[in-house]
Motif scaffolding. Structure first.
Motif, mmCIF file in Angstrom:
data_model
loop_
_atom_site.group_PDB
_atom_site.id
_atom_site.type_symbol
_atom_site.label_atom_id
_atom_site.label_comp_id
_atom_site.label_asym_id
_atom_site.label_seq_id
_atom_site.Cartn_x
_atom_site.Cartn_y
_atom_site.Cartn_z
ATOM 1 N N SER A 120 2.167 9.806 14.741
ATOM 2 C CA SER A 120 1.596 8.787 13.864
ATOM 3 C C SER A 120 0.869 9.434 12.698
ATOM 4 O O SER A 120 -0.111 8.901 12.185
ATOM 5 N N ALA A 121 1.353 10.579 12.293
ATOM 6 C CA ALA A 121 0.774 11.227 11.122
ATOM 7 C C ALA A 121 0.898 10.297 9.919
ATOM 8 O O ALA A 121 1.957 9.711 9.697
ATOM 9 N N GLN A 122 -0.187 10.155 9.187
ATOM 10 C CA GLN A 122 -0.131 9.248 8.051
ATOM 11 C C GLN A 122 0.674 9.852 6.918
ATOM 12 O O GLN A 122 0.607 11.051 6.645
ATOM 13 N N VAL A 123 1.449 8.998 6.282
ATOM 14 C CA VAL A 123 2.289 9.435 5.173
ATOM 15 C C VAL A 123 1.981 8.546 3.974
ATOM 16 O O VAL A 123 1.775 7.342 4.126
ATOM 17 N N THR A 124 1.927 9.142 2.824
ATOM 18 C CA THR A 124 1.757 8.359 1.606
ATOM 19 C C THR A 124 2.972 8.560 0.724
ATOM 20 O O THR A 124 3.645 9.590 0.800
ATOM 21 N N CYS A 125 3.271 7.558 -0.051
ATOM 22 C CA CYS A 125 4.409 7.674 -0.958
ATOM 23 C C CYS A 125 3.885 7.808 -2.382
ATOM 24 O O CYS A 125 3.385 6.845 -2.956
ATOM 25 N N SER A 145 0.835 -1.198 0.000
ATOM 26 C CA SER A 145 0.000 0.000 0.000
ATOM 27 C C SER A 145 0.865 1.241 0.000
ATOM 28 O O SER A 145 1.841 1.346 0.756
ATOM 29 N N LYS A 146 0.499 2.178 -0.847
ATOM 30 C CA LYS A 146 1.221 3.454 -0.889
ATOM 31 C C LYS A 146 0.999 4.269 0.372
ATOM 32 O O LYS A 146 1.708 5.228 0.631
ATOM 33 N N LYS A 147 -0.050 3.885 1.107
ATOM 34 C CA LYS A 147 -0.434 4.713 2.251
ATOM 35 C C LYS A 147 -0.014 4.119 3.589
ATOM 36 O O LYS A 147 -0.348 4.655 4.628
ATOM 37 N N ALA A 148 0.701 2.999 3.538
ATOM 38 C CA ALA A 148 1.062 2.315 4.784
ATOM 39 C C ALA A 148 2.371 2.844 5.346
ATOM 40 O O ALA A 148 3.305 2.101 5.615
ATOM 41 N N PHE A 149 2.430 4.156 5.497
ATOM 42 C CA PHE A 149 3.605 4.784 6.086
ATOM 43 C C PHE A 149 3.146 5.762 7.167
ATOM 44 O O PHE A 149 2.036 6.304 7.096
ATOM 45 N N ILE A 150 4.004 5.966 8.126
ATOM 46 C CA ILE A 150 3.722 6.994 9.120
ATOM 47 C C ILE A 150 4.950 7.881 9.297
ATOM 48 O O ILE A 150 6.062 7.505 8.941
ATOM 49 N N CYS A 151 4.687 9.023 9.873
ATOM 50 C CA CYS A 151 5.737 9.995 10.141
ATOM 51 C C CYS A 151 6.823 9.365 11.005
ATOM 52 O O CYS A 151 6.530 8.655 11.961
ATOM 53 N N PRO A 152 8.081 9.599 10.669
ATOM 54 C CA PRO A 152 9.175 9.006 11.445
ATOM 55 C C PRO A 152 9.454 9.730 12.758
ATOM 56 O O PRO A 152 10.323 9.314 13.521
ATOM 57 N N GLY A 153 8.732 10.794 13.009
ATOM 58 C CA GLY A 153 8.969 11.546 14.234
ATOM 59 C C GLY A 153 8.600 10.748 15.484
ATOM 60 O O GLY A 153 7.751 9.861 15.440
ATOM 61 N N ALA A 154 9.235 11.077 16.581
ATOM 62 C CA ALA A 154 8.968 10.388 17.835
ATOM 63 C C ALA A 154 7.534 10.621 18.282
ATOM 64 O O ALA A 154 7.057 11.756 18.273
ATOM 65 N N VAL A 200 3.098 13.937 3.678
ATOM 66 C CA VAL A 200 2.389 13.784 4.937
ATOM 67 C C VAL A 200 0.920 14.117 4.720
ATOM 68 O O VAL A 200 0.596 15.175 4.198
ATOM 69 N N ILE A 201 0.054 13.185 5.112
ATOM 70 C CA ILE A 201 -1.382 13.425 4.955
ATOM 71 C C ILE A 201 -1.971 13.927 6.271
ATOM 72 O O ILE A 201 -2.722 14.874 6.318
ATOM 73 N N GLY A 202 -1.614 13.233 7.342
ATOM 74 C CA GLY A 202 -2.195 13.558 8.638
ATOM 75 C C GLY A 202 -1.485 14.727 9.303
ATOM 76 O O GLY A 202 -0.527 15.283 8.777
ATOM 77 N N ALA A 203 -1.981 15.055 10.471
ATOM 78 C CA ALA A 203 -1.369 16.135 11.248
ATOM 79 C C ALA A 203 -0.307 15.545 12.164
ATOM 80 O O ALA A 203 -0.479 14.479 12.735
ATOM 81 N N HIS A 204 0.788 16.260 12.289
ATOM 82 C CA HIS A 204 1.838 15.826 13.208
ATOM 83 C C HIS A 204 1.375 15.977 14.649
ATOM 84 O O HIS A 204 0.604 16.881 14.970
ATOM 85 N N SER A 205 1.862 15.089 15.498
ATOM 86 C CA SER A 205 1.553 15.231 16.915
ATOM 87 C C SER A 205 2.365 16.386 17.499
ATOM 88 O O SER A 205 3.333 16.851 16.902
ATOM 89 N N GLU A 206 1.964 16.798 18.678
ATOM 90 C CA GLU A 206 2.660 17.928 19.286
ATOM 91 C C GLU A 206 4.113 17.613 19.589
ATOM 92 O O GLU A 206 4.984 18.460 19.515
ATOM 93 N N GLY A 207 4.361 16.363 19.930
ATOM 94 C CA GLY A 207 5.724 15.990 20.288
ATOM 95 C C GLY A 207 6.572 15.578 19.100
ATOM 96 O O GLY A 207 7.703 15.152 19.271
ATOM 97 N N CYS A 208 6.011 15.705 17.905
ATOM 98 C CA CYS A 208 6.747 15.283 16.723
ATOM 99 C C CYS A 208 8.001 16.124 16.552
ATOM 100 O O CYS A 208 7.952 17.333 16.595
ATOM 101 N N GLY A 209 9.115 15.459 16.348
ATOM 102 C CA GLY A 209 10.378 16.182 16.240
ATOM 103 C C GLY A 209 10.707 16.603 14.827
ATOM 104 O O GLY A 209 11.793 17.112 14.574
#
Ligand code: ZN
Length: 99
Positions: A43-48, A31-40, A66-75
């Motif tokens: 879990s923002a969804q990422v598509t390739c 799936s092109k969409k089975a990725f998430i943000c690498p930030g700590a 990046v499709i989703g919103a980054h979390s507050e703690g995302c680095g």
């Protein structure tokens, strides 16, 4: 904001777009969409994009979006090149250092 790296849920590893492309055609990634943000703790969804395009017909190289919103703690800082934030263990470095 382009990402140089994303976490592949299916490969269970951090991958760059080139590797994601290889894994997609090796059927490790389906799936092109089975990725998430690498930030700590993010879990923002990422598509390739362009993962399923034949390289011959490709006008734009595969890249993460990046499709989703980054979390507050995302680095992941906006606009900053991610490679300078985290250097993952390079799976390509196969040659061994013998002293
Ligand atoms: Zn994030």
């Amino acid at each position: 904001m382009p990402l140089d790296l994303a976490f592949s849920i299916e490969a269970n590893d951090f991958v760059d777009p080139d590797r994601a492309y290889d894994l997609y055609w090796s059927r490790v990634i389906t799936s092109k969409k089975a990725f998430i943000c690498p930030g700590a703790d993010c879990s923002a969804q990422v598509t390739c994009a362009n993962l399923d395009k034949d390289v011959q017909n490709m006008k734009v190289v595969p890249h993460f979006r990046v499709i989703g919103a980054h979390s507050e703690g995302c680095g992941i800082p906006e606009e900053a090149p991610f490679k300078e934030v985290i250097e993952p263990a390079a799976p390509e470095s196969r040659e061994r250092q013998t002293v």
